[in-house]
Enzyme design. Structure first.
Site, short mmCIF file in Angstrom:
data_model
loop_
_atom_site.label_atom_id
_atom_site.label_comp_id
_atom_site.label_asym_id
_atom_site.label_seq_id
_atom_site.Cartn_x
_atom_site.Cartn_y
_atom_site.Cartn_z
N CYS A 64 0.83 -1.20 0.00
CA CYS A 64 0.00 0.00 0.00
C CYS A 64 0.87 1.26 0.00
CB CYS A 64 -0.99 -0.05 1.18
SG CYS A 64 -2.33 1.15 1.03
N HIS A 99 -3.68 -5.45 1.01
CA HIS A 99 -2.97 -5.73 2.28
C HIS A 99 -2.96 -7.22 2.62
CE1 HIS A 99 -2.38 -1.62 3.87
NE2 HIS A 99 -3.46 -1.33 3.18
N GLU A 126 -1.14 -8.62 4.75
CA GLU A 126 -0.92 -8.77 6.20
C GLU A 126 -2.22 -8.64 6.99
OE1 GLU A 126 -0.71 -6.08 4.60
OE2 GLU A 126 -0.65 -4.27 5.85
#
Lengths: 86, 226
Positions: B87, B196, B198
């Site tokens: 990002c 994302h 994660e």
């Protein structure tokens, strides 16, 4: 050498080939407010600063350098520079 | 093996990336303050999501001058390890010229925060090899400037070199050219993506599909380091 103070304005706008949704939205609002013939509206940004230098030529050169290095992303933006002696 | 997550002023996904690497993958991981310049002990460097330097001027424009980011070109040139930008980290890597292209304002002007469907376009890379080619997965996106843009010539080069590893599969949420969601450099050592992984690395938060990206990197590093 004596230096003078200058006012630099860097005008930044989205590249012509990049669709500018902000400009598009603003243009629609302008049309609705009666400015029906407004076209090719682009929304960019202005960076202005004061600087000491010996000549306007030097100011311009450094303004172009800092624009390419920091102020402007040449992949998506174009810019122009205005210099005023104070 | 050692990983670092660079902490820039305004990073806000640094702890998420740290959690995945440290807690889920048991990798020795450090949070690396942006003033640090010695990257030599790390095998993986993550530039996390967030709003580094408030995204002032352009997302990533000021962050690229942070000392830790300035140390990345030498690290990459030496092929010391992998670099991953997520990002805002992706935006930083493009601004720094470490990945091609730029991330412009989303086509509908909005900050978009939702889960999207993505497709693995190239499974032959250290970041994607645990996926099947063409496999789809869901990951969250959360950005206002995620519209990938580059010149037609540069896009052709990206396609030809198979540097686009991830695309938006169903809807294109931000107007990215060629539906691009993630790209890598030519030598397959630097990776950047707007979604994302994660934030979807545990079943508590969704399918957990994002973990496979990090596992891919760790297995690739293990293959090198044993």
């Amino acid at each position: 050498m004596a230096t003078k103070e200058f006012l630099v304005k860097v005008l930044i706008e989205p590249k012509p080939e990049l669709l500018d949704p902000q400009g598009h939205a603003v243009e629609i609002a302008m049309h609705e407010l009666g400015l029906e013939t407004a076209r090719e509206t682009r929304v960019g940004k202005l960076v202005k600063y004061k600087v000491q230098a010996a000549s306007e030529e030097e100011v311009r050169k450094k303004a172009i350098d800092i624009s390419n290095e920091l102020l402007v992303n040449p992949i998506i933006e174009i810019f122009s520079i205005e210099v005023e002696t104070l | 093996m050692k990983a670092a997550v660079i902490v820039l002023p305004g990073s806000n996904c640094d702890m998420d990336a740290y959690h995945v690497l440290k807690d889920l993958l048991q990798l020795e991981t450090e949070l690396l303050w942006h003033r640090e310049t010695d990257l030599s002990k790390f095998d993986l460097i993550v530039v996390p999501g967030g709003f580094a330097y408030g995204d002032y001027l352009r997302a990533g424009a000021i962050a690229r001058f942070a000392p830790a980011v300035q140390a990345l070109p030498d690290y990459i040139e030496a092929k010391r390890g992998f670099v991953l930008g997520i990002c805002n980290g992706f935006q930083v890597l493009t601004e720094a010229g470490l990945l091609p292209g730029a991330l412009a304002r989303n086509i509908d002007r909005k900050f978009i925060c939702k889960s999207v469907t993505l497709r693995i376009e190239n499974a032959d890379s250290p970041f994607t090899h645990l996926f099947k080619p063409g496999e789809t997965l869901e990951l969250p996106i959360a950005h206002a400037e995620g519209r990938y843009f580059d010149t037609p010539a540069q896009l052709e080069k990206l396609e030809k070199n198979k540097q686009i590893f991830l695309t938006y599969a169903e809807e294109n949420p931000n107007g990215s050219v060629n539906n691009i969601a993630g790209i890598m450099n030519e030598s397959k050592t630097v990776f950047g993506l707007m979604p994302h992984p994660e934030r979807n690395s545990e079943t508590l938060l969704g399918s957990g599909a994002g973990l496979k990206f990090f596992q891919s990197l760790v297995y690739s590093l293990e293959a090198v380091h044993g």
